[in-house]
Design a protein around this motif. Structure first.
Motif, PDB file in Angstrom:
ATOM      1  N   THR A  63       0.817  -1.210   0.000  1.00 17.12           N
ATOM      2  CA  THR A  63       0.000   0.000   0.000  1.00 17.12           C
ATOM      3  C   THR A  63       0.850   1.258   0.000  1.00 17.12           C
ATOM      4  N   ASP A  64       2.061   1.198   0.530  1.00 16.70           N
ATOM      5  CA  ASP A  64       2.977   2.337   0.557  1.00 16.70           C
ATOM      6  C   ASP A  64       4.246   1.934  -0.186  1.00 16.70           C
ATOM      7  N   VAL A  65       4.323   2.276  -1.467  1.00 20.91           N
ATOM      8  CA  VAL A  65       5.414   1.809  -2.317  1.00 20.91           C
ATOM      9  C   VAL A  65       6.751   2.398  -1.883  1.00 20.91           C
ATOM     10  N   LEU A  66       6.790   3.686  -1.559  1.00 20.96           N
ATOM     11  CA  LEU A  66       8.052   4.311  -1.166  1.00 20.96           C
ATOM     12  C   LEU A  66       8.611   3.700   0.114  1.00 20.96           C
ATOM     13  N   LEU A  67       7.759   3.476   1.094  1.00 20.48           N
ATOM     14  CA  LEU A  67       8.210   2.844   2.332  1.00 20.48           C
ATOM     15  C   LEU A  67       8.700   1.433   2.068  1.00 20.48           C
ATOM     16  N   TRP A  68       7.993   0.701   1.215  1.00 17.12           N
ATOM     17  CA  TRP A  68       8.388  -0.666   0.907  1.00 17.12           C
ATOM     18  C   TRP A  68       9.734  -0.705   0.191  1.00 17.12           C
ATOM     19  N   LEU A  69       9.950   0.207  -0.779  1.00 15.27           N
ATOM     20  CA  LEU A  69      11.227   0.248  -1.494  1.00 15.27           C
ATOM     21  C   LEU A  69      12.382   0.595  -0.568  1.00 15.27           C
ATOM     22  N   LEU A  70      12.191   1.556   0.313  1.00 19.22           N
ATOM     23  CA  LEU A  70      13.240   1.918   1.259  1.00 19.22           C
ATOM     24  C   LEU A  70      13.533   0.760   2.203  1.00 19.22           C
ATOM     25  N   ALA A  71      12.490   0.103   2.673  1.00 18.12           N
ATOM     26  CA  ALA A  71      12.678  -1.012   3.597  1.00 18.12           C
ATOM     27  C   ALA A  71      13.397  -2.180   2.928  1.00 18.12           C
ATOM     28  N   THR A  72      13.080  -2.456   1.665  1.00 21.42           N
ATOM     29  CA  THR A  72      13.770  -3.556   0.979  1.00 21.42           C
ATOM     30  C   THR A  72      15.223  -3.198   0.690  1.00 21.42           C
ATOM     31  N   ASP A  73      15.511  -1.921   0.436  1.00 25.80           N
ATOM     32  CA  ASP A  73      16.911  -1.507   0.261  1.00 25.80           C
ATOM     33  C   ASP A  73      17.705  -1.712   1.546  1.00 25.80           C
ATOM     34  N   VAL A  74      17.140  -1.316   2.677  1.00 23.29           N
ATOM     35  CA  VAL A  74      17.828  -1.475   3.957  1.00 23.29           C
ATOM     36  C   VAL A  74      17.972  -2.955   4.301  1.00 23.29           C
ATOM     37  N   ALA A  75      16.928  -3.732   4.065  1.00 24.48           N
ATOM     38  CA  ALA A  75      17.005  -5.167   4.360  1.00 24.48           C
ATOM     39  C   ALA A  75      18.040  -5.858   3.477  1.00 24.48           C
ATOM     40  N   ALA A  76      18.163  -5.430   2.221  1.00 21.25           N
ATOM     41  CA  ALA A  76      19.164  -6.022   1.335  1.00 21.25           C
ATOM     42  C   ALA A  76      20.572  -5.639   1.746  1.00 21.25           C
ATOM     43  N   ALA A  77      20.736  -4.481   2.368  1.00 16.72           N
ATOM     44  CA  ALA A  77      22.063  -4.048   2.810  1.00 16.72           C
ATOM     45  C   ALA A  77      22.470  -4.677   4.136  1.00 16.72           C
ATOM     46  N   HIS A  78      21.529  -5.166   4.890  1.00 23.12           N
ATOM     47  CA  HIS A  78      21.819  -5.742   6.215  1.00 23.12           C
ATOM     48  C   HIS A  78      21.444  -7.218   6.225  1.00 23.12           C
TER      49      HIS A  78
END
Length: 111
Positions: A14-29
């Motif tokens: 439902t919130d694409v920007l939040l989801w994209l940021l969260a997946t970037d952080v999860a991929a980095a950690h």
């Protein structure tokens, strides 16, 4: 450079920007391959996995997606209007007839 997770956004997001940021952080950690109990990110060298940024990213992914519905169909609700009409009968109506408004007369001025 296009990252693979940026191409396929799930339909439940439902919130694409939040989801994209969260997946970037999860991929980095991600956890270290040789030490799965530790984070591979250089900012979290002494942190155990999942580190605080990874936990926050997973919570953000959950917040950005629509929760799955457990029940299907319409809810059956008793008719509250009929019960409320019987319970609150006469509450908002005057019990006595209202007096007609009186016209105010101007005060005589003293000379």
């Amino acid at each position: 450079m296009t990252q693979p997770h940026r191409r396929a956004v799930p339909r439940t997001v439902t919130d694409v920007l939040l989801w994209l940021l969260a997946t970037d952080v999860a991929a980095a950690h991600l956890p270290r391959p040789e030490q799965p109990g530790h984070c591979a990110n250089l900012r979290c060298t002494s942190e155990a996995y999942p580190c605080p940024p990874a936990r926050d990213a997973h919570r953000a992914c959950e917040a950005a997606t629509r929760p799955t519905l457990l029940a299907r169909g319409r809810a059956r609700v008793a008719a509250p209007a009929a019960a409320a009409a019987a319970h609150f009968a006469g509450w908002f109506r005057p019990t006595r007839p209202a007096a007609p408004p009186q016209r105010l007369m101007p005060y005589p001025r003293a000379a």
